[in-house]
Structure formats: structure tokens, C-alpha cells
Write a protein that holds these residues in place. Structure first.
Motif, PDB file in Angstrom:
ATOM      1  N   MET A 131       0.810  -1.205   0.000  1.00  0.00           N
ATOM      2  CA  MET A 131       0.000   0.000   0.000  1.00  0.00           C
ATOM      3  C   MET A 131       0.852   1.267   0.000  1.00  0.00           C
ATOM      4  O   MET A 131       0.607   2.176  -0.770  1.00  0.00           O
ATOM      5  N   THR A 132       1.880   1.347   0.838  1.00  0.00           N
ATOM      6  CA  THR A 132       2.660   2.576   0.987  1.00  0.00           C
ATOM      7  C   THR A 132       3.439   2.896  -0.282  1.00  0.00           C
ATOM      8  O   THR A 132       4.014   2.008  -0.921  1.00  0.00           O
ATOM      9  N   GLU A 133       3.476   4.189  -0.629  1.00  0.00           N
ATOM     10  CA  GLU A 133       4.109   4.642  -1.877  1.00  0.00           C
ATOM     11  C   GLU A 133       5.058   5.799  -1.611  1.00  0.00           C
ATOM     12  O   GLU A 133       4.901   6.529  -0.629  1.00  0.00           O
ATOM     13  N   PRO A 134       6.034   5.999  -2.509  1.00  0.00           N
ATOM     14  CA  PRO A 134       6.863   7.201  -2.423  1.00  0.00           C
ATOM     15  C   PRO A 134       6.014   8.446  -2.692  1.00  0.00           C
ATOM     16  O   PRO A 134       4.961   8.366  -3.332  1.00  0.00           O
ATOM     17  N   ALA A 135       6.468   9.589  -2.209  1.00  0.00           N
ATOM     18  CA  ALA A 135       5.766  10.848  -2.478  1.00  0.00           C
ATOM     19  C   ALA A 135       5.666  11.067  -3.987  1.00  0.00           C
ATOM     20  O   ALA A 135       6.592  10.741  -4.729  1.00  0.00           O
ATOM     21  N   PRO A 136       4.528  11.555  -4.473  1.00  0.00           N
ATOM     22  CA  PRO A 136       3.388  12.093  -3.718  1.00  0.00           C
ATOM     23  C   PRO A 136       2.318  11.059  -3.399  1.00  0.00           C
ATOM     24  O   PRO A 136       1.150  11.398  -3.225  1.00  0.00           O
ATOM     25  N   GLY A 137       2.700   9.791  -3.304  1.00  0.00           N
ATOM     26  CA  GLY A 137       1.723   8.731  -3.115  1.00  0.00           C
ATOM     27  C   GLY A 137       1.313   8.539  -1.678  1.00  0.00           C
ATOM     28  O   GLY A 137       1.644   9.340  -0.787  1.00  0.00           O
ATOM     29  N   GLN A 146      -1.562   6.529  -5.511  1.00  0.00           N
ATOM     30  CA  GLN A 146      -1.211   6.831  -6.901  1.00  0.00           C
ATOM     31  C   GLN A 146      -1.227   5.600  -7.805  1.00  0.00           C
ATOM     32  O   GLN A 146      -1.461   5.705  -9.009  1.00  0.00           O
ATOM     33  N   THR A 147      -0.939   4.423  -7.260  1.00  0.00           N
ATOM     34  CA  THR A 147      -0.936   3.204  -8.079  1.00  0.00           C
ATOM     35  C   THR A 147      -2.316   3.002  -8.684  1.00  0.00           C
ATOM     36  O   THR A 147      -3.327   3.013  -7.982  1.00  0.00           O
ATOM     37  N   MET A 148      -2.369   2.797 -10.001  1.00  0.00           N
ATOM     38  CA  MET A 148      -3.642   2.745 -10.731  1.00  0.00           C
ATOM     39  C   MET A 148      -3.959   1.330 -11.214  1.00  0.00           C
ATOM     40  O   MET A 148      -3.070   0.575 -11.610  1.00  0.00           O
ATOM     41  N   ALA A 149      -5.244   1.018 -11.179  1.00  0.00           N
ATOM     42  CA  ALA A 149      -5.755  -0.221 -11.782  1.00  0.00           C
ATOM     43  C   ALA A 149      -6.759   0.163 -12.856  1.00  0.00           C
ATOM     44  O   ALA A 149      -7.766   0.808 -12.567  1.00  0.00           O
ATOM     45  N   VAL A 150      -6.458  -0.220 -14.094  1.00  0.00           N
ATOM     46  CA  VAL A 150      -7.290   0.164 -15.242  1.00  0.00           C
ATOM     47  C   VAL A 150      -7.937  -1.090 -15.820  1.00  0.00           C
ATOM     48  O   VAL A 150      -7.265  -2.107 -16.046  1.00  0.00           O
ATOM     49  N   THR A 161       4.343   2.312  -8.096  1.00  0.00           N
ATOM     50  CA  THR A 161       5.491   1.935  -7.270  1.00  0.00           C
ATOM     51  C   THR A 161       5.085   1.954  -5.795  1.00  0.00           C
ATOM     52  O   THR A 161       4.403   2.865  -5.341  1.00  0.00           O
ATOM     53  N   LYS A 162       5.506   0.934  -5.071  1.00  0.00           N
ATOM     54  CA  LYS A 162       5.282   0.830  -3.636  1.00  0.00           C
ATOM     55  C   LYS A 162       6.631   0.700  -2.937  1.00  0.00           C
ATOM     56  O   LYS A 162       7.571   0.139  -3.488  1.00  0.00           O
ATOM     57  N   TRP A 163       6.693   1.209  -1.704  1.00  0.00           N
ATOM     58  CA  TRP A 163       7.922   0.994  -0.942  1.00  0.00           C
ATOM     59  C   TRP A 163       7.613   0.787   0.533  1.00  0.00           C
ATOM     60  O   TRP A 163       6.464   0.897   0.946  1.00  0.00           O
ATOM     61  N   PHE A 164       8.685   0.443   1.310  1.00  0.00           N
ATOM     62  CA  PHE A 164       8.526  -0.007   2.696  1.00  0.00           C
ATOM     63  C   PHE A 164       7.614  -1.238   2.755  1.00  0.00           C
ATOM     64  O   PHE A 164       6.826  -1.395   3.692  1.00  0.00           O
ATOM     65  N   ILE A 165       7.699  -2.111   1.769  1.00  0.00           N
ATOM     66  CA  ILE A 165       6.823  -3.281   1.694  1.00  0.00           C
ATOM     67  C   ILE A 165       7.494  -4.435   2.444  1.00  0.00           C
ATOM     68  O   ILE A 165       8.402  -5.096   1.937  1.00  0.00           O
TER      69      ILE A 165
END
Length: 387
Positions: A131-137, A146-150, A161-165
Motif C-alpha cells: 500500500m505505501t508509496e513514495p511521495a506524492p503517493g 497513486q498506483t492505478m488499476a485500469v 510503485t510501492k515501498w517499505f513493503i
């Protein structure tokens, strides 16, 4: 609220305590550990020991092979497991798997449970929660996702992009939170060995207690079939609350065990170490630290038990879990900090386990919501009288 423990629960508490002392603590200095947590080989050995002891994944439902523990029962067992940094790994109650198991039991389809949840409960696989993302996420504010599902035919394409996963390296699958085209959020299940998922790197961190470390994940048009949506489209934020309130509390349970361990180590030291003509513990400055530790440990346990009781009564527990998260994370940090002080040079070296606990514990005041965010949330609910 009844503070007495049933004979059955006392027996489970004592079994867990003995298992940690006899089967887990002797492996704390095992070489199969590094900056990004216990190696898979060590985890597998710990899990096998817990399986033989009949203590593996006790929070899962009996239908899945667990004990179906209530929240209050988890508070007892998880504290005992947390007495060793390796205890939660052994019992398969560590983050993020513990929270993912709870969420999937509540939300996943039977096919999803068979494919992903059952092996997770059995200790054969690991998972991560992206779930957690770099700024501005999204960080403490999930609305910034910010991560999108289309939508693409019957599938969804996920990019971001996700980080601290936590646990990303070596995880079998991920629960991915992504924003939909209408601005809502949805959770998706995805195997980690697909070409649309890339583990870019592992992040250096203070803690080293989570197998798989903390990773940066990149999703490039990851194709997820509609059958792999976790729950319903657009209800991701609601499901996050299903996961987070109990997960905040189980963190508190585990870290209370570690704080108790640090206090036990420090107490044994100040009883035997002589200085200025008497044991250190008999000096007023040290004695006051022991007293303050007892106050923080006891009050933390009461806060955990109360929130667990509220959850067992059917409450959502959002307010109570925020209160416990703030209080316990700060109280157990004070306990371990005092232990370092009492131990002196041994507290800042690997001569005892306390330095390791100190390093691992600092992040607890940040993950699953920083103390400041929880205080802000608590204040809003107080002002609105919605707690």
C-alpha cells in the motif's frame, strides 16, 4: 471485563512460554540472520518447530488449521511469542502475514483461500501487503494513493510503485492496494513471480526482524484477472480498516513481549551488578527506572486487553486501537530505553539481546500509523463525540 484467564488459556500461555525459551531463544544468535531479517532457511526451521509443538498460526480459524483465538486470547499468546525477536516468525504471527490472514479469512473467496490463504496459514508461504508509496503517493494518508488499476477486458492492469513493503523478498503473493479510474480503491491478489512485478531493491532499515526485509516494488501493467480481486471493487479502504485495527493491536501484543524481555534482562543485571557498595538496583536512580518500567508494562497490557475485549464484543475498535497503538508504542519504547541505560555498555552492544530489541522497536512508533496521525484521529473523534 474479566481479567481472569481460563485454565485452557493458562495452559496455552505456559506452553508458548516454554516453547520460546527452549526452542526459539537458543537460535537468536544463529548465523542465518542479516540486515534484512532471518533467512528463509532459518524461518523454515522455526516454523517446523512450532508446527511440531502444535503452536503454528494459532490465530487462524480451526477450519484452516489454527486455534481460532479470540482477540483477548491472542493478547496472551502473542505477548509470549514476542518475548523473542524470532518468536513471531516461529509461530507464523508476524507482520504482514498475521494481518493478511485475518483480512483474507474475512474477505477472500473460497477459491482464493484455497490458492493463497491455506498455504500461508500452513507456514509454507509468505505474503506482503503493498500500500505505501513514495511521495506524492499514499503514506499515512491513504487517500493519496497513486498506483492505478485500469480495466482491460475482464482483467485489470496495475501500474505504480510501492515501498517499505515488509517481507517483499521471497513472498509468494502480494495484496495490492490500487486506485480505480473513479477514484475509489480496490485490493488485488497477485503472485509475486509475474513479469509485471519487479522487486527493485531492499531498503536498509534500523530493524532486522522481518524475513524478506522492506522492499521497493514496481508494477508495470501487471495483469490481474477479475477473479483475483480481493473482496469487492471499490471497497479497498473499507477492507484496510478490517485489517488495520486488529493488526495495530497485534503489533502492540508482540512488542510488549519484547519490552518484558528487555526488562527481565536489565532486572537480572542490576540485581547482581555491584557499584558503590551495593547492587545497582538498590540505588534510587536505578530503582526508579525499574518502577517506571513496571508502570509502563502493566498499563500497556491493560490497554491491549481492553482493546482486545472491545473487538471481541463486536466493536470496530478503531478508536481503541488508535489509543493503544500510541500509548503502547511509546510506553514500550520508554521501557527498552531505560533498560539500555541500566545495562550501560552491555545495553549498547550485542552482549545482550536488548540492543537488538532497541533497534527493532524504534520503527513501531511509525508503521501502522505514526503516533501523530493517531493523535490527530483520536482528537477528531473526541471533538465529534464519535468514539
Amino acid at each position: 471485563m474479566d481479567f481472569s484467564l481460563s485454565p485452557k488459556l493458562v495452559d496455552l500461555q505456559q506452553r508458548t512460554r516454554a516453547f520460546i525459551a527452549e526452542q526459539v531463544i537458543p537460535l537468536e544468535n544463529d548465523a542465518r540472520q542479516g540486515a534484512h531479517g532471518p533467512a528463509e532457511e532459518l524461518r523454515d526451521e522455526l516454523v517446523a518447530r512450532a508446527r511440531r509443538a502444535g503452536l503454528l498460526t494459532p490465530h487462524a480459524s480451526p477450519e484452516l488449521g489454527g486455534m481460532g483465538l479470540s482477540h483477548v486470547e491472542k493478547a496472551i499468546v502473542f505477548e509470549e511469542a514476542g518475548y523473542s525477536p524470532l518468536g513471531p516468525v516461529a509461530l507464523n504471527i508476524h507482520a504482514p502475514d498475521e494481518g493478511n490472514i485475518h483480512l483474507m479469512e474475512a474477505v477472500a473467496t473460497e477459491a482464493q483461500k484455497a490458492r493463497w490463504l491455506q498455504p500461508l496459514v500452513a507456514g509454507h508461504t509468505r505474503s506482503c501487503f503493498a500500500m505505501t508509496e513514495p511521495a506524492p503517493g499514499a503514506g499515512a494518508d491513504p487517500a493519496m494513493l497513486q498506483t492505478m488499476a485500469v480495466k482491460d477486458g475482464d482483467d485489470y492492469l496495475i501500474s505504480g510503485t510501492k515501498w517499505f513493503i515488509t517481507g517483499a523478498e521471497g513472498a509468494r503473493f502480494a495484496i495490492i492496494m490500487a486506485k480505480m479510474e473513479d477514484g475509489s480503491a480496490t485490493m488485488f491478489l497477485a503472485d509475486m513471480d509475474q513479469p509485471g512485478i519487479r522487486l527493485e531493491r531492499l531498503m536498509d532499515s534500523l530493524d532486522a526482524c522481518f524475513t524478506g526485509g522492506h522492499g521497493v516494488l514496481h508494477f508495470d501493467r501487471l495483469r490481474v484477472p477479475a477473479n483475483d480481486v480481493l473482496g469487492e471493487i471499490g471497497k479497498g479502504f473499507r477492507y484496510a480498516q478490517v485489517r488495520l485495527a486488529p493488526a495495530r493491536l497485534t503489533h502492540c501484543m508482540r512488542w510488549l513481549g519484547q519490552a518484558r524481555r528487555a526488562n527481565d534482562v536489565a532486572l537480572a543485571y542490576v540485581r547482581r551488578r555491584q557499584a558503590f557498595g551495593k547492587p545497582l538496583g538498590e540505588h534510587e536512580g536505578v530503582g526508579f527506572m525499574l518502577a517506571d518500567n513496571e508502570l509502563d508494562l502493566h498499563t500497556s497490557r491493560l490497554s491491549i486487553w481492553h482493546t482486545a475485549w472491545a473487538l471481541d464484543q463486536g466493536s470496530r475498535g478503531n478508536f481503541e486501537s488508535s489509543v493503544s497503538k500510541v500509548f503502547v508504542s511509546e510506553a514500550v519504547w520508554r521501557v527498552v530505553d531505560r533498560c539500555v541505560q541500566m545495562l550501560g555498555g552491555q545495553g549498547v552492544t550485542s552482549e545482550t539481546v536488548v540492543m537488538r530489541i532497541f533497534r527493532d522497536m524504534r520503527a513501531f512508533r511509525i508503521y501502522d500509523g505514526p503516533s501523530e496521525v493517531h493523535r490527530w484521529s483520536i482528537a477528531r473523534k473526541i471533538l465529534s463525540e464519535k468514539h
